[in-house]
Design an enzyme around this catalytic site. Structure first.
Site, PDB file in Angstrom:
ATOM      1  N   HIS A 176      -2.020  14.033 -38.205  1.00 48.36           N
ATOM      2  CA  HIS A 176      -1.695  14.471 -36.857  1.00 48.36           C
ATOM      3  C   HIS A 176      -2.155  13.458 -35.804  1.00 48.36           C
ATOM      4  O   HIS A 176      -2.757  13.847 -34.806  1.00 48.36           O
ATOM      5  CB  HIS A 176      -2.315  15.852 -36.576  1.00 48.36           C
ATOM      6  N   HIS A 182      -0.248  22.317 -35.789  1.00 45.42           N
ATOM      7  CA  HIS A 182       0.510  21.221 -36.383  1.00 45.42           C
ATOM      8  C   HIS A 182       1.433  20.723 -35.267  1.00 45.42           C
ATOM      9  O   HIS A 182       2.148  21.522 -34.665  1.00 45.42           O
ATOM     10  CB  HIS A 182       1.274  21.722 -37.605  1.00 45.42           C
TER      11      HIS A 182
HETATM   12  C1  LIG Z   1       2.818  13.747 -44.513  1.00 49.16           C
HETATM   13  C2  LIG Z   1       2.916  14.400 -43.163  1.00 49.16           C
HETATM   14  C3  LIG Z   1       2.905  15.787 -43.064  1.00 49.16           C
HETATM   15  C4  LIG Z   1       2.983  16.398 -41.821  1.00 49.16           C
HETATM   16  N1  LIG Z   1       3.120  17.750 -41.768  1.00 49.16           N
HETATM   17  C5  LIG Z   1       3.383  18.349 -40.584  1.00 49.16           C
HETATM   18  C6  LIG Z   1       3.666  19.733 -40.508  1.00 49.16           C
HETATM   19  O1  LIG Z   1       3.742  20.445 -41.524  1.00 49.16           O
HETATM   20  N2  LIG Z   1       3.883  20.282 -39.278  1.00 49.16           N
HETATM   21  C7  LIG Z   1       3.807  19.538 -38.132  1.00 49.16           C
HETATM   22  O2  LIG Z   1       3.957  20.092 -37.055  1.00 49.16           O
HETATM   23  N3  LIG Z   1       3.549  18.222 -38.178  1.00 49.16           N
HETATM   24  C8  LIG Z   1       3.364  17.608 -39.373  1.00 49.16           C
HETATM   25  N4  LIG Z   1       3.155  16.259 -39.420  1.00 49.16           N
HETATM   26  C9  LIG Z   1       3.064  15.525 -38.129  1.00 49.16           C
HETATM   27  C10 LIG Z   1       4.430  15.313 -37.477  1.00 49.16           C
HETATM   28  O3  LIG Z   1       5.327  14.761 -38.398  1.00 49.16           O
HETATM   29  C11 LIG Z   1       4.243  14.373 -36.288  1.00 49.16           C
HETATM   30  O4  LIG Z   1       3.313  14.938 -35.377  1.00 49.16           O
HETATM   31  C12 LIG Z   1       5.531  14.084 -35.528  1.00 49.16           C
HETATM   32  O5  LIG Z   1       6.562  13.670 -36.385  1.00 49.16           O
HETATM   33  C13 LIG Z   1       5.242  13.013 -34.491  1.00 49.16           C
HETATM   34  O6  LIG Z   1       6.416  12.654 -33.810  1.00 49.16           O
HETATM   35  P1  LIG Z   1       6.531  11.208 -33.164  1.00 49.16           P
HETATM   36  O7  LIG Z   1       7.868  11.127 -32.550  1.00 49.16           O
HETATM   37  O8  LIG Z   1       5.334  10.970 -32.338  1.00 49.16           O
HETATM   38  O9  LIG Z   1       6.395  10.188 -34.393  1.00 49.16           O
HETATM   39  P2  LIG Z   1       7.238  10.042 -35.743  1.00 49.16           P
HETATM   40  O10 LIG Z   1       7.922  11.317 -36.089  1.00 49.16           O
HETATM   41  O11 LIG Z   1       6.302   9.475 -36.747  1.00 49.16           O
HETATM   42  O12 LIG Z   1       8.355   8.980 -35.396  1.00 49.16           O
HETATM   43  C14 LIG Z   1       8.073   7.624 -35.075  1.00 49.16           C
HETATM   44  C15 LIG Z   1       9.242   6.789 -35.521  1.00 49.16           C
HETATM   45  O13 LIG Z   1       9.141   5.484 -34.968  1.00 49.16           O
HETATM   46  C16 LIG Z   1       9.511   4.542 -35.951  1.00 49.16           C
HETATM   47  N5  LIG Z   1       8.909   3.259 -35.601  1.00 49.16           N
HETATM   48  C17 LIG Z   1       7.599   2.930 -35.607  1.00 49.16           C
HETATM   49  N6  LIG Z   1       7.434   1.666 -35.212  1.00 49.16           N
HETATM   50  C18 LIG Z   1       8.658   1.177 -34.926  1.00 49.16           C
HETATM   51  C19 LIG Z   1       9.130  -0.090 -34.470  1.00 49.16           C
HETATM   52  N7  LIG Z   1       8.282  -1.093 -34.220  1.00 49.16           N
HETATM   53  N8  LIG Z   1      10.457  -0.256 -34.310  1.00 49.16           N
HETATM   54  C20 LIG Z   1      11.327   0.772 -34.567  1.00 49.16           C
HETATM   55  N9  LIG Z   1      10.925   1.981 -34.993  1.00 49.16           N
HETATM   56  C21 LIG Z   1       9.606   2.184 -35.173  1.00 49.16           C
HETATM   57  C22 LIG Z   1       8.966   5.131 -37.227  1.00 49.16           C
HETATM   58  O14 LIG Z   1       9.570   4.569 -38.374  1.00 49.16           O
HETATM   59  C23 LIG Z   1       9.300   6.606 -37.037  1.00 49.16           C
HETATM   60  O15 LIG Z   1      10.595   6.894 -37.475  1.00 49.16           O
HETATM   61  C24 LIG Z   1       3.048  15.614 -40.648  1.00 49.16           C
HETATM   62  C25 LIG Z   1       3.064  14.230 -40.743  1.00 49.16           C
HETATM   63  C26 LIG Z   1       3.011  13.617 -41.984  1.00 49.16           C
HETATM   64  C27 LIG Z   1       3.057  12.119 -42.055  1.00 49.16           C
END
Ligand SMILES: Cc1cc2nc3c(=O)[nH]c(=O)nc-3n(C[C@H](O)[C@H](O)[C@H](O)COP(=O)(O)OP(=O)(O)OC[C@H]3O[C@@H](n4cnc5c(N)ncnc54)[C@H](O)[C@@H]3O)c2cc1C
Ligand SMILES: *[C@@H]1O[C@H](CO)[C@@H](O)[C@H](O)[C@H]1NC(C)=O
Ligand SMILES: *[C@@H]1O[C@H](CO)[C@@H](O)[C@H](O)[C@H]1NC(C)=O
Ligand SMILES: *[C@@H]1O[C@H](CO)[C@@H](O)[C@H](O)[C@H]1NC(C)=O
Ligand SMILES: *[C@@H]1O[C@H](CO)[C@@H](O)[C@H](O)[C@H]1NC(C)=O
Ligand SMILES: *[C@@H]1O[C@H](CO)[C@@H](O)[C@H](O)[C@H]1NC(C)=O
Ligand SMILES: *[C@@H]1O[C@H](CO)[C@@H](O)[C@H](O)[C@H]1NC(C)=O
Ligand SMILES: *[C@@H]1O[C@H](CO)[C@@H](O)[C@H](O)[C@H]1NC(C)=O
Ligand SMILES: *[C@@H]1O[C@H](CO)[C@@H](O)[C@H](O)[C@H]1NC(C)=O
Ligand SMILES: *[C@@H]1O[C@H](CO)[C@@H](O)[C@H](O)[C@H]1NC(C)=O
Ligand SMILES: *[C@@H]1O[C@H](CO)[C@@H](O)[C@H](O)[C@H]1NC(C)=O
Ligand SMILES: *[C@@H]1O[C@H](CO)[C@@H](O)[C@H](O)[C@H]1NC(C)=O
Ligand SMILES: *[C@@H]1O[C@H](CO)[C@@H](O)[C@H](O)[C@H]1NC(C)=O
Length: 638
Positions: free
Chosen positions: A530, A574
């Site tokens: 997280h 979460h």
């Molecule tokens: C194993 C796991 C289990 C989880 N379980 C849960 C759950 O059950 N419930 C829940 O609420 N949350 C869960 N989470 C957390 C949740 O997935 C995240 O809080 C959420 O996805 C965050 O959203 P975000 O947009 O910040 O980042 P992300 O969803 O991680 O998206 C970021 C994106 O940016 C891309 N990226 C990074 N750097 C670059 C770059 N330089 N150029 C282009 N693209 C790039 C990445 O590849 C990714 O696709 C879990 C996470 C993981 C890893």
């Protein structure tokens, strides 16, 4: 380890829309918005922005396609994606709170980001969590009450896969019924369901039943809601991106890393960052594009600060030694990093009782039957996430730690810790035994006072940053983990578990005194993935923080952040839901900013010029081969 033996077909087939796989394939177009990352934040904000006809949106995603990848679709197989080509496979710096261990730090390397590999638990967070956001940003639009329309707008409550009667398991009126993101209760019954729910009646004062933990008051134990749609994972890809790909003004480029944002000018002396540089690999070729309106960073809480730092937005003291020219000197970039520390503690259970998850892990024939059942009817155990019940609880107000520490939680509706109940042996620290039947108690420190950092290790955007989540690095956090374990043991001692729970297993059996429990916790705690708060929003006039309350980057023009790094405090939840709600509001803030400037030209959305471009069959084959290999050999690290 989780079903690492599965040697089953992984691709169900492909259906690809306006999706580009190499920068050289991009059409000649002026993009109003360039969104970096397709996870919860990026997918949602980009999709919503593309609702305005004539506004061209490009998403650039480093990760790979997931279309037709069966483990990204089968809810139960989500955890098998850890350590595969769909994972960035980061590791943390040595964690002082974890006896100096470095741990695996998974992030989704995929279309849909981490939502394509995560565990799908759908929890909004508490009223106090969001009221605190409103408080520290000075923007009442982030309060629980003000966000209610967005919580409903994103959500579509659907029936669970087994169509069971859900009366008493959630409060329907709290939920949305027509949003893009499907949410449902567990769609297969477990023998442990009645025991966990029964124990809330046995011990109601300490462990109350909570009929719907998404009401604003999270406290208590109840049924888990999941982003699962008719037995399939619902992700930022399936809910937001895939539908938007039908629009001619929405393009997605995958397999492509954004290497930095580029200053394109000055406005009244303030640097404008409307340029992005990107490349398919470290050897290039390097491309650049300018957005006509904004660049939106949604690379997640690990990589959004990395991109800011690589672009000269950060602490000049840290950037100068690396030879990076500081354009915006802001020492807060990459600080205030917050995460949740997770520990799994196993109990042996009475072997005459059925314990589904162990049976699946120990019997490949059974697992194969369940996959076939899922494929033919979207029913059976494979529609489940890792637990049917969980709960959020607070330390007693007279707990001794409060003599020394002010309560870091947002308020009485936020838990200090979470308990998650899993019908089988599941651990992210030790491999599963090859025989035996277990019940796992997960303890999770959800209102931490620990803080960490994201820093650059090298100037290459293709190298990982230094990730220090600071897990269990404060007295409060280790105290809370210890008390959570003790509370969890008390809960499992309730009458409803009689004749089922036998005794603590493995190293957990020797963790009896407070000191032993703390040593055990430091030895086996990992993360629940997280990461948040590494580019936090603060009040507009505050010199702390990285973002203004409208998510624009302080000291810049044309640049916003819409992802988990924007949180000022991690929610006691979460966090996917909080990221989606942040992105839903962000889209409206951005639309309002440009409402008078948008070109409303309906004719621009009538044609569908984008060529369909798939992953070549050569790389498909490589992908399947390498995914199978990792599924078969993967062992959880450390
Ligand atoms: C194993 C796991 C289990 C989880 N379980 C849960 C759950 O059950 N419930 C829940 O609420 N949350 C869960 N989470 C957390 C949740 O997935 C995240 O809080 C959420 O996805 C965050 O959203 P975000 O947009 O910040 O980042 P992300 O969803 O991680 O998206 C970021 C994106 O940016 C891309 N990226 C990074 N750097 C670059 C770059 N330089 N150029 C282009 N693209 C790039 C990445 O590849 C990714 O696709 C879990 C996470 C993981 C890893
Ligand atoms: C993560 O590790 C696995 C196993 O070593 C590997 O197959 C995969 O390619 C790695 N992911 C990335 C994005 O490099
Ligand atoms: C909001 O700020 C006020 C004034 O500082 C404080 O009294 C109140 O407790 C805060 N509320 C939350 C939820 O943080
Ligand atoms: C579901 O169960 C409740 C309570 O047992 C009952 O009142 C209701 O009629 C049931 N609904 C359906 C559709 O069977
Ligand atoms: C982006 O804008 C800058 C500044 O106006 C300009 O120098 C550069 O050529 C532009 N890049 C592209 C790809 O158009
Ligand atoms: C922005 O202004 C600074 C001086 O204030 C100047 O050095 C710099 O070249 C300008 N940058 C661009 C891209 O115009
Ligand atoms: C494994 O599962 C198959 C199919 O459900 C079942 O027939 C068999 O008895 C199981 N084997 C063991 C050792 O439990
Ligand atoms: C806290 O209060 C409860 C009941 O009021 C009491 O039983 C318990 O011993 C107290 N705990 C501490 C640490 O003082
Ligand atoms: C509080 O601080 C005192 C003095 O430093 C210490 O002895 C005690 O163990 C601390 N209590 C907790 C719960 O950390
Ligand atoms: C940091 O960079 C050094 C030098 O390239 C490398 O040896 C080290 O493994 C990197 N550390 C991390 C955590 O990636
Ligand atoms: C195991 O379960 C059986 C059947 O419910 C019961 O008779 C037996 O007493 C239980 N064994 C233990 C050790 O609790
Ligand atoms: C810590 O883990 C190691 C390796 O798994 C084990 O040998 C040791 O007994 C553990 N210590 C505690 C206190 O659990
Ligand atoms: C909208 O257009 C006006 C006039 O061209 C400009 O002054 C204003 O800055 C624009 N607004 C935004 C948010 O770009």
């Amino acid at each position: 380890m989780w079903l690492s033996f599965l040697s089953l077909p992984l691709f169900a087939g492909c259906a690809i829309g306006a999706l580009y796989t190499h920068p050289s394939d991009l059409p000649q177009k002026n993009y109003d918005f360039i969104v970096v990352g397709s996870g919860a934040g990026g997918g949602a904000v980009a999709s919503r922005l593309s609702e305005v006809s004539g506004v061209n949106v490009l998403v650039i995603e480093a990760g790979i396609n997931v279309d037709g990848v069966i483990p990204t679709e089968v809810p139960f197989l989500g955890p098998s994606l850890i350590g595969t080509p769909f994972d960035w496979n980061f590791t943390t710096t040595p964690q002082t709170g974890l006896d100096g261990r470095s741990i695996l730090y998974s992030r989704g390397f995929a279309l849909g980001g981490s939502t394509s590999i995560h565990f799908m638990v759908y929890t909004r967070g508490s009223q106090d969590d969001f009221d605190r956001w409103a408080n520290v940003t000075g923007d009442s639009g982030w309060s629980w009450q003000a966000l209610q329309p967005y919580f409903k707008k994103m959500e579509k409550l659907v029936t669970p896969a087994d169509n069971h009667n859900t009366t008493g398991e959630l409060v329907t009126s709290l939920h949305g019924d027509s949003g893009p993101l499907s949410v449902s209760l567990p769609g297969f019954p477990l023998v442990t369901d009645s025991k966990v729910i029964g124990a809330t009646s046995d011990l109601p004062a300490q462990f109350p039943f909570n009929e719907d933990m998404n009401s604003g008051n999270t406290i208590g134990i109840g049924w888990v809601q999941y982003t699962i749609d008719n037995g399939e994972r619902a992700s930022s890809y399936t809910a937001y991106i895939k539908p938007a790909l039908a629009r001619s003004n929405f393009d997605v480029l995958i397999n492509t890393r954004v290497t930095k944002v580029i200053q394109t000018g000055n406005e009244s002396g303030v640097p404008i960052f409307r340029g992005v540089q990107f490349a398919p690999s470290s050897s290039g070729p390097f491309y650049s594009l300018n957005a006509t309106k904004e660049v939106i960073l949604s690379a997640g809480a690990v990589q959004t600060p990395q991109i800011l730092l690589l672009s000269g937005i950060g602490s000049s003291k840290d950037l100068q030694p690396l030879g990076i020219n500081t354009i915006v000197d802001n020492p807060n970039v990459g600080t205030n990093f917050q995460d949740h520390a997770l520990l799994s503690s196993p109990f042996t259970v009475n072997t005459t009782a059925q314990t589904t998850f162990d049976a699946i892990g120990q019997n490949a024939t059974f697992a194969g039957e369940l996959l076939s059942q899922w494929q033919s009817s979207r029913t059976g155990e494979f529609v489940l996430g890792p637990a049917n019940q969980l709960g959020w609880l607070r330390l007693p107000s007279n707990a001794s730690i409060f003599d020394n520490t002010t309560d870091p939680s947002a308020g009485p509706t936020s838990g200090h810790y979470e308990l998650i109940f899993t019908d089988g042996f599941v651990s992210f620290a030790v491999p599963s035994p090859s025989s035996g039947q277990f019940f796992s108690l997960f303890t999770n420190v959800v209102s931490p006072s620990s803080r960490g950092t994201i820093k650059l290790n090298t100037t290459s955007p293709f190298d990982a940053p230094l990730i220090d989540p600071g897990l269990l690095s404060s007295d409060f956090d280790i105290f809370t983990m210890r008390e959570a374990i003790k509370a969890g043991k008390q809960f499992l001692g309730a009458k409803s578990f009689d004749g089922f729970i036998l005794e603590p297993f493995g190293a957990f059996a020797d963790a009896v005194t407070d000191d032993q429990i703390e040593a055990y916790a430091r030895n086996f705690t990992t993360t629940v993935w997280h990461p948040t708060c590494s580019a936090s929003m603060t009040a507009r006039n505050s010199s702390q923080g990285v973002l203004n309350p409208d998510l624009t980057v302080k000291g810049t023009v044309g640049l916003r952040v819409v992802d988990a790094s924007a949180f000022p405090f991690v929610t006691a939840s979460h966090p996917q839901t909080a990221v989606y709600v942040l992105a839903e509001r962000a889209a409206d803030l951005i639309k309002a900013d440009y409402a008078s400037n948008a070109t409303q030209d309906p004719s621009s959305s009538t044609s569908k010029p984008n060529a369909a471009t798939g992953v070549s069959s050569g790389s498909d084959t490589m992908l399947i081969g390498s995914l199978l290999a990792t599924l078969m050999t993967y062992v959880f690290l450390h």
